[in-house]
Scaffold this active site. Structure first.
Site, PDB file in Angstrom:
ATOM      1  N   ASP A  37      -0.397  19.453  -4.264  1.00  0.00           N
ATOM      2  CA  ASP A  37      -0.553  18.460  -5.327  1.00  0.00           C
ATOM      3  C   ASP A  37      -0.784  19.209  -6.637  1.00  0.00           C
ATOM      4  O   ASP A  37      -1.514  20.201  -6.654  1.00  0.00           O
ATOM      5  CB  ASP A  37      -1.749  17.535  -5.038  1.00  0.00           C
ATOM      6  N   CYS A 305       2.565  -2.289  -3.280  1.00  0.00           N
ATOM      7  CA  CYS A 305       3.917  -2.166  -2.712  1.00  0.00           C
ATOM      8  C   CYS A 305       4.774  -3.420  -2.790  1.00  0.00           C
ATOM      9  O   CYS A 305       5.904  -3.368  -3.249  1.00  0.00           O
ATOM     10  CB  CYS A 305       3.808  -1.718  -1.269  1.00  0.00           C
TER      11      CYS A 305
HETATM   12  C1  UGA Z   1       2.225  -3.053   2.836  1.00  0.00           C
HETATM   13  C2  UGA Z   1       2.959  -3.125   4.180  1.00  0.00           C
HETATM   14  O1  UGA Z   1       2.249  -3.974   5.082  1.00  0.00           O
HETATM   15  C3  UGA Z   1       3.086  -1.723   4.816  1.00  0.00           C
HETATM   16  O2  UGA Z   1       3.855  -1.798   5.998  1.00  0.00           O
HETATM   17  C4  UGA Z   1       3.789  -0.801   3.811  1.00  0.00           C
HETATM   18  O3  UGA Z   1       3.910   0.523   4.307  1.00  0.00           O
HETATM   19  C5  UGA Z   1       2.991  -0.767   2.522  1.00  0.00           C
HETATM   20  O4  UGA Z   1       2.896  -2.112   1.984  1.00  0.00           O
HETATM   21  C6  UGA Z   1       3.690   0.153   1.559  1.00  0.00           C
HETATM   22  O5  UGA Z   1       4.863  -0.075   1.272  1.00  0.00           O
HETATM   23  O6  UGA Z   1       3.115   1.179   1.189  1.00  0.00           O
HETATM   24  P1  UGA Z   1      -0.344  -2.884   2.063  1.00  0.00           P
HETATM   25  O7  UGA Z   1       0.176  -3.111   0.683  1.00  0.00           O
HETATM   26  O8  UGA Z   1      -1.310  -1.784   2.298  1.00  0.00           O
HETATM   27  O9  UGA Z   1       0.882  -2.616   3.082  1.00  0.00           O
HETATM   28  O10 UGA Z   1      -1.064  -4.223   2.476  1.00  0.00           O
HETATM   29  P2  UGA Z   1      -0.892  -5.382   3.560  1.00  0.00           P
HETATM   30  O11 UGA Z   1      -1.933  -5.246   4.575  1.00  0.00           O
HETATM   31  O12 UGA Z   1       0.501  -5.495   4.010  1.00  0.00           O
HETATM   32  O13 UGA Z   1      -1.264  -6.652   2.655  1.00  0.00           O
HETATM   33  C7  UGA Z   1      -0.511  -6.976   1.476  1.00  0.00           C
HETATM   34  C8  UGA Z   1      -1.011  -8.245   0.835  1.00  0.00           C
HETATM   35  O14 UGA Z   1      -0.654  -9.378   1.609  1.00  0.00           O
HETATM   36  C9  UGA Z   1      -2.536  -8.320   0.672  1.00  0.00           C
HETATM   37  O15 UGA Z   1      -2.827  -8.814  -0.619  1.00  0.00           O
HETATM   38  C10 UGA Z   1      -2.968  -9.287   1.745  1.00  0.00           C
HETATM   39  O16 UGA Z   1      -4.148  -9.961   1.424  1.00  0.00           O
HETATM   40  C11 UGA Z   1      -1.771 -10.230   1.773  1.00  0.00           C
HETATM   41  N1  UGA Z   1      -1.617 -10.968   3.049  1.00  0.00           N
HETATM   42  C12 UGA Z   1      -1.375 -10.312   4.205  1.00  0.00           C
HETATM   43  C13 UGA Z   1      -1.682 -12.352   3.040  1.00  0.00           C
HETATM   44  O17 UGA Z   1      -1.882 -12.988   1.982  1.00  0.00           O
HETATM   45  N2  UGA Z   1      -1.510 -13.036   4.229  1.00  0.00           N
HETATM   46  C14 UGA Z   1      -1.258 -12.397   5.387  1.00  0.00           C
HETATM   47  O18 UGA Z   1      -1.110 -13.080   6.424  1.00  0.00           O
HETATM   48  C15 UGA Z   1      -1.207 -10.996   5.379  1.00  0.00           C
END
Ligand code: UGA
Length: 476
Positions: A37, A305
């Site tokens: 890094d 993301c």
């Molecule tokens: C997301 C993807 O799930 C990963 O597979 C991917 O690798 C990642 O983006 C990325 O591209 O780096 P992440 O952003 O860490 O992961 O978060 P998630 O757990 O997927 O949640 C995303 C959002 O959706 C959060 O705000 C969460 O509260 C919301 N969410 C999730 C809902 O509103 N309802 C649900 O049922 C699930």
């Protein structure tokens, strides 16, 4: 853990979420990893075994795998000893919505600058051939989320620089998209649903299969902090061409938010029809073709993301004359959902101006202090515009919020009950587990008016109403 002839030398450029998690996990599996890094503070901290991001299990893995890890601010000295070089640098959004691949190309240029014909593989008997020997040709793997075709650009940047230097050396390129979620990054890395490898080179495929063998066979000893989930077996191993691998990442990061936006649209309808979204989600999620995950209705999605990647995908689609109307609408629905929360509050309180609102949760999801594209930002911004006073509490994200959003006037409190002191309403934005345990008898003594907008459907509607609260959930 690994036989010496199975150990690969890895360089990982970029120690953000993806780079650091990948590096530490591969080191845990037995490979020799150098994390690079350009930020010297990050490297100093990592050398001192201090994780630079918070992720469950990271600290343990950093300690137990330390002997397999090296940290450096330059790639130069590691290019020629690496079997695999991972590019894990950021691809921020450009003004036009496209992903900026400047960082990725800069690493490619560096590889072209330092790659030599004669390579020094420290444990390598690879040049001697042998059926089980490792092909000593380096594989340059892109893990950053990049527009389709970037792998080809990476290849040309390296080739161009090598040609300028008059060096003729073979190297392979591949795209291995990352699917880890923040907060459970180590779990997702050690026990993934699938590993996707996009390359045109059979030898690169073989090297990467060797690299991921412990994950593919799941024959490594699970770390104490991150146990193998009981129903987990092995990941799917999917080999594709590079463009398809790049599109897999964008398609996944468009499909998941589309699923959430879909359930939110159904929730808004359920509310009008007098149906219950939790029951509806349960009913449709039991269909294995639909699946129960990502059907949690509420304030909608945020994070670094989904917003960025759907925007970049729409940009690409537009360049090729495709509409991608479903993805476009998923975004529209999502950002409208945030304002719908404010609207619910407005209806319940009649007037917002002059009222004090306790906002619980600032991060985009629980388990992280990350605020990128967090629904809380838009909601607080709107509430302030409407003349409300905001008291807010978040277990992890308050310092970041103070730093990143000094324009939003907020009274930060030391816990959720202090936030409720004198509040006319509670607005729940992030479903931190501790908020589920909120004692509403205590809340009632502290609040001035008893309105609850539950942006994650975590509270018991009947119970709250029986205690005299006005409850507004999503689709309930
Ligand atoms: C997301 C993807 O799930 C990963 O597979 C991917 O690798 C990642 O983006 C990325 O591209 O780096 P992440 O952003 O860490 O992961 O978060 P998630 O757990 O997927 O949640 C995303 C959002 O959706 C959060 O705000 C969460 O509260 C919301 N969410 C999730 C809902 O509103 N309802 C649900 O049922 C699930």
């Amino acid at each position: 853990m690994l036989n010496t002839d199975k150990i690969l030398n890895i360089s990982i450029v970029g120690t953000g979420y993806v780079g650091l998690t990948t590096g530490v996990s591969l080191a845990y599996l037995g490979h020799r990893v150098t994390c690079v890094d350009t930020n010297p503070d990050v490297i100093t901290r990592l050398k001192e075994k201090i994780p630079t991001i918070y992720e469950e299990g990271l600290q343990e893995l950093l300690h137990t795998s330390y002997d397999n890890l090296e940290f450096s601010t330059t790639l130069k000295d590691h290019v020629n000893s690496s079997d695999v070089i991972f590019i894990c640098v950021g691809t921020p959004t450009k003004d036009n919505g496209d992903a900026d691949t400047k960082g990725v190309e800069a690493v490619a240029w560096e590889i072209g600058e330092y790659l030599e014909k004669k390579r020094e593989r420290p444990n390598g008997d690879s040049a001697s051939g042998g059926t089980d020997s490792i092909d000593s040709t380096p594989v340059v793997v892109n893990k950053s989320t990049v527009p389709v075709g970037t792998q080809e650009r990476v290849r040309s940047v390296i080739e161009k620089r090598l040609k300028e230097r008059n060096i003729d050396v073979t190297f392979y390129t591949a795209s291995v998209p990352e699917f880890l979620r923040e907060g459970v990054a180590i779990l997702d890395t050690l026990y993934p649903d699938r590993i996707v490898i996009g390359t045109d080179y059979k030898q690169a495929e073989d090297t990467l299969e060797r690299l991921y063998k412990p994950l593919l066979d799941q024959d490594f000893k699970e770390p104490d902090a991150i146990k193998r989930p009981p129903d987990y077996s092995v990941p799917a191993f999917i080999k594709t061409d590079p463009r398809s691998a790049e599109l897999v990442k964008y398609a996944a990061n468009a499909f998941l938010p589309m699923k959430i936006s879909f359930i939110n649209e159904i929730a808004n309808l359920a509310e009008k029809l007098g149906a219950d979204i939790d029951q509806v989600a349960h009913g449709i999620g039991a269909d294995s073709r639909i699946s129960a995950s990502f059907l949690g209705a509420g304030v909608g999605w945020g994070g670094s993301c989904f917003g960025k990647d759907t925007r970049a995908l729409l940009y690409t689609a537009n360049e090729y004359g495709e509409e991608l109307g479903l993805v476009r609408q998923a975004r529209k629905t999502n950002y409208a959902q945030r304002l719908l929360m404010v609207h619910k509050l407005q209806q319940a309180l009649n007037i917002i101006r002059g009222k004090t609102i306790a906002v619980l949760g600032l991060s985009f999801k629980p388990g992280t202090d990350d605020l990128r594209d967090s629904p809380a930002i838009d909601i607080i911004d709107k509430l302030l515009e409407l003349g409300a006073f905001i008291k807010a509490y978040d277990p992890k994200a308050m310092d970041n919020f103070k730093q990143e959003h000094p324009e939003l006037q907020i009274d930060y409190t030391q816990d959720e009950y202090f936030a409720l002191e004198g509040a006319h309403a509670l607005m729940l934005v992030t479903d931190w587990p501790q908020f589920k345990e909120l004692d509403f008898d205590v809340a009632k003594q502290k609040m001035k008016e008893f309105v609850v907008v539950d942006g994650r459907n975590i509270f018991d509607k009947e119970k709250l109403e029986s205690k005299g609260f006005v409850y507004r959930g999503v689709g309930r």
